[in-house]
Design an enzyme around this catalytic site. Sequence first.
Site, PDB file in Angstrom:
ATOM      1  N   CYS A  87      -1.697   8.888   3.599  1.00 31.37           N
ATOM      2  CA  CYS A  87      -1.758   8.539   2.281  1.00 31.37           C
ATOM      3  C   CYS A  87      -2.984   9.032   1.608  1.00 31.37           C
ATOM      4  O   CYS A  87      -2.791   9.239   0.261  1.00 31.37           O
ATOM      5  CB  CYS A  87      -1.749   7.217   2.395  1.00 31.37           C
ATOM      6  SG  CYS A  87      -2.885   6.343   3.140  1.00 31.37           S
ATOM      7  N   GLU A 114       0.840  -0.993   0.097  1.00 30.62           N
ATOM      8  CA  GLU A 114      -0.084  -0.168   0.138  1.00 30.62           C
ATOM      9  C   GLU A 114       0.837   1.252  -0.122  1.00 30.62           C
ATOM     10  O   GLU A 114       1.628   1.372   1.203  1.00 30.62           O
ATOM     11  CB  GLU A 114      -0.961  -0.046   1.327  1.00 30.62           C
ATOM     12  CG  GLU A 114      -1.556  -1.300   1.357  1.00 30.62           C
ATOM     13  CD  GLU A 114      -2.604  -1.600   0.365  1.00 30.62           C
ATOM     14  OE1 GLU A 114      -3.184  -0.383  -0.242  1.00 30.62           O
ATOM     15  OE2 GLU A 114      -3.014  -2.655  -0.065  1.00 30.62           O
TER      16      GLU A 114
HETATM   17  P1  NAP Z   1       9.167   4.246   4.168  1.00 26.96           P
HETATM   18  O1  NAP Z   1      10.055   4.966   4.286  1.00 26.96           O
HETATM   19  O2  NAP Z   1       8.681   3.547   2.856  1.00 26.96           O
HETATM   20  O3  NAP Z   1       8.987   3.024   5.155  1.00 26.96           O
HETATM   21  C1  NAP Z   1       7.969   1.855   5.378  1.00 26.96           C
HETATM   22  C2  NAP Z   1       8.814   0.832   5.981  1.00 26.96           C
HETATM   23  O4  NAP Z   1       9.398   0.089   4.927  1.00 26.96           O
HETATM   24  C3  NAP Z   1      10.005   1.104   7.088  1.00 26.96           C
HETATM   25  O5  NAP Z   1      10.166   0.190   8.022  1.00 26.96           O
HETATM   26  C4  NAP Z   1      11.316   1.063   6.206  1.00 26.96           C
HETATM   27  O6  NAP Z   1      12.554   0.937   6.638  1.00 26.96           O
HETATM   28  C5  NAP Z   1      11.074  -0.112   5.040  1.00 26.96           C
HETATM   29  N1  NAP Z   1      11.544   0.275   3.858  1.00 26.96           N
HETATM   30  C6  NAP Z   1      11.462   1.309   2.926  1.00 26.96           C
HETATM   31  N2  NAP Z   1      12.364   1.248   1.891  1.00 26.96           N
HETATM   32  C7  NAP Z   1      12.865  -0.090   2.082  1.00 26.96           C
HETATM   33  C8  NAP Z   1      13.669  -0.985   1.223  1.00 26.96           C
HETATM   34  N3  NAP Z   1      14.112  -0.620  -0.137  1.00 26.96           N
HETATM   35  N4  NAP Z   1      14.155  -2.200   1.718  1.00 26.96           N
HETATM   36  C9  NAP Z   1      13.700  -2.621   2.923  1.00 26.96           C
HETATM   37  N5  NAP Z   1      12.774  -2.063   3.711  1.00 26.96           N
HETATM   38  C10 NAP Z   1      12.345  -0.720   3.182  1.00 26.96           C
HETATM   39  O7  NAP Z   1       7.364   4.853   4.563  1.00 26.96           O
HETATM   40  P2  NAP Z   1       7.131   5.798   5.468  1.00 26.96           P
HETATM   41  O8  NAP Z   1       7.882   7.106   5.476  1.00 26.96           O
HETATM   42  O9  NAP Z   1       7.303   5.112   7.155  1.00 26.96           O
HETATM   43  O10 NAP Z   1       5.842   6.181   5.598  1.00 26.96           O
HETATM   44  C11 NAP Z   1       5.202   7.254   4.825  1.00 26.96           C
HETATM   45  C12 NAP Z   1       4.593   6.793   3.247  1.00 26.96           C
HETATM   46  O11 NAP Z   1       3.662   5.714   3.524  1.00 26.96           O
HETATM   47  C13 NAP Z   1       4.003   7.757   2.582  1.00 26.96           C
HETATM   48  O12 NAP Z   1       4.209   7.584   1.199  1.00 26.96           O
HETATM   49  C14 NAP Z   1       2.390   7.376   2.657  1.00 26.96           C
HETATM   50  O13 NAP Z   1       1.565   7.824   1.499  1.00 26.96           O
HETATM   51  C15 NAP Z   1       2.403   5.922   2.523  1.00 26.96           C
HETATM   52  N6  NAP Z   1       1.321   5.327   3.361  1.00 26.96           N
HETATM   53  C16 NAP Z   1       0.573   4.640   2.530  1.00 26.96           C
HETATM   54  C17 NAP Z   1      -0.565   4.047   3.027  1.00 26.96           C
HETATM   55  C18 NAP Z   1      -1.640   3.254   2.413  1.00 26.96           C
HETATM   56  O14 NAP Z   1      -2.644   2.614   2.813  1.00 26.96           O
HETATM   57  N7  NAP Z   1      -1.384   3.262   1.127  1.00 26.96           N
HETATM   58  C19 NAP Z   1      -0.744   4.224   4.404  1.00 26.96           C
HETATM   59  C20 NAP Z   1      -0.011   5.001   5.427  1.00 26.96           C
HETATM   60  C21 NAP Z   1       1.053   5.510   4.531  1.00 26.96           C
HETATM   61  P3  NAP Z   1      13.356   2.080   7.141  1.00 26.96           P
HETATM   62  O15 NAP Z   1      12.400   2.964   8.089  1.00 26.96           O
HETATM   63  O16 NAP Z   1      14.315   1.298   7.861  1.00 26.96           O
HETATM   64  O17 NAP Z   1      13.658   2.901   6.038  1.00 26.96           O
END
Ligand code: NAP
Length: 498
Positions: free
Chosen positions: A302, A265
């Site tokens: 999001c 998501e």
């Molecule tokens: P994020 O930076 O992508 O992190 C999410 C998780 O994934 C973290 O545990 C992160 O680890 C891990 N991760 C990210 N890239 C990775 C990779 N290349 N390899 C392995 N693990 C990886 O997201 P966020 O900043 O926490 O959240 C904000 C984003 O979430 C926004 O884009 C928002 O739109 C989206 N969101 C979507 C929804 C939905 O339902 N569609 C709901 C809520 C939020 P690290 O922290 O160690 O980097």
Amino acid sequence: MQISPANFIGFSTSSKGQKTFQSFNPILNQEMEHLFFEATQDEIDATMQLAKKAFPILAQTTGKSRAVFLREIAFLLETKRAALIHQYSLESGLNAERGNVELNRTIWQLETFARTIEQENWDLLQQDEADLARLPNPKPGFKKVAFPLGPFVVFGASNFPFAYSTVGGDTASALAAGCPVIVKSHPMHAGTSNLVAQLVIEAARKTGMPDGTFSHLNAIDFEVGTQLVLHPNTKAVGFTGSFAGGMALQKLAQQRDEPIPVFAEMGSLNPIVILPEAMQQDGEKIALQITNSITQSAGQFCTKPGLLFVLRDNQLDNFLNELKTNFAAVEPQCMLHPNIWKRYNHGRVTISSQENVETSIEVKTEKPNFGTPQISQTDGKTFQQNQKLQEEVFGPHSLLIVCEDISEMQYCIQSLSGQLTASIFTSAEEMKSHSDILFDLQQIAGRIILNGVPTGVEVCDSMHHGGPFPATTDSRFTAVGKDAIWRFLRPISFQNFK
Ligand code: NAP
């Protein structure tokens, strides 16, 4: 409750690694006191072996007994509410009011899945009676039943430390389905995640779930998440977060000898279309609704509206003035952590430095980690020609696209990629003459809102929280509501069984 530095491998704790890290208090702009040990390769392997062992036991528990487990988690979350909210606010910068709303939702989700799986035959999908007298051949009887996929790895997002994290919708629905869950803890709310994980494990023990039903691993680097996705015992992945993160995990999962599903998501632009009659009748009200939707919780949803489509007509100046007045009253808010803040600043500057894009509204703040609310503005032609303008800016920013006429507005909408939501402000009469715009929106979005904003996701059975790529990796499933459980089940047909 005490925060533990350890990884939780089922019912055991383990801190074998050399690498430690701390989470962060964004309001004070300093690291938190607690240390966490990042999981080692051995610990990852031990976790996945245990999950494999737990799977057949958990999968054969009844829906009723797993419902008792989910309710026990909900009960424990409630009893520890004060401690959880305290840690949540320290690590996320989000206030207690927002924390309580999110925790209520998390508890409610657990109860929703408990109610679903305690029903008799909740997992019976279809049944065909045998007809042994059928000519020329007898027909066997069939029963199509839902069966859990297996050990499931969860990555939560930083903007929902309760509802989309440790025991958020993905974990709750996977446990309900009968899948052991391994949470890769979010490093920016590692303490909150740790406290919640302790409660899930306590509930598993109390309600007789097998060791390995739930594990929780600390990580500050991508390596732990990478190894969890690549591990042969992992059968599915749930991810809530950025497009870059979701795609990285999706690619890893597809490269395995045994490819597995990744339910990612990701971000979304959530376009809002304002048609002229609605603008004329309700422009002021719409401007206020939109301001709140863009700026609440520093725009860290999001579903935050990232694109606003309007017409260049005699209402435009009024609308812009209303937006300006409303934005002037907004207090910039603290963002979740310094990385999100840096990414936000980079994103909004990138958008406003594109050719033919200007910053039309800005509420400046000098405080570190506090997001500057901003509206950038461009025209319909520029929007269609520049793909950069279709990248999510996560935070209190939105791009206003001023279109020359309805057909240009429609071309802009048709150029959009997949979205979680799309909103349209219009009157009933006006809608009749623009039903084609509604159909355009149906082609790109998972939820369409009439005369309303996309933030404030209702958790109910008919909610669809998903959408075509790149909003998610599989538009057929929802991450919210009881249907979220179907991501973690596969059908099996039993032939000739009673
Ligand atoms: P994020 O930076 O992508 O992190 C999410 C998780 O994934 C973290 O545990 C992160 O680890 C891990 N991760 C990210 N890239 C990775 C990779 N290349 N390899 C392995 N693990 C990886 O997201 P966020 O900043 O926490 O959240 C904000 C984003 O979430 C926004 O884009 C928002 O739109 C989206 N969101 C979507 C929804 C939905 O339902 N569609 C709901 C809520 C939020 P690290 O922290 O160690 O980097």
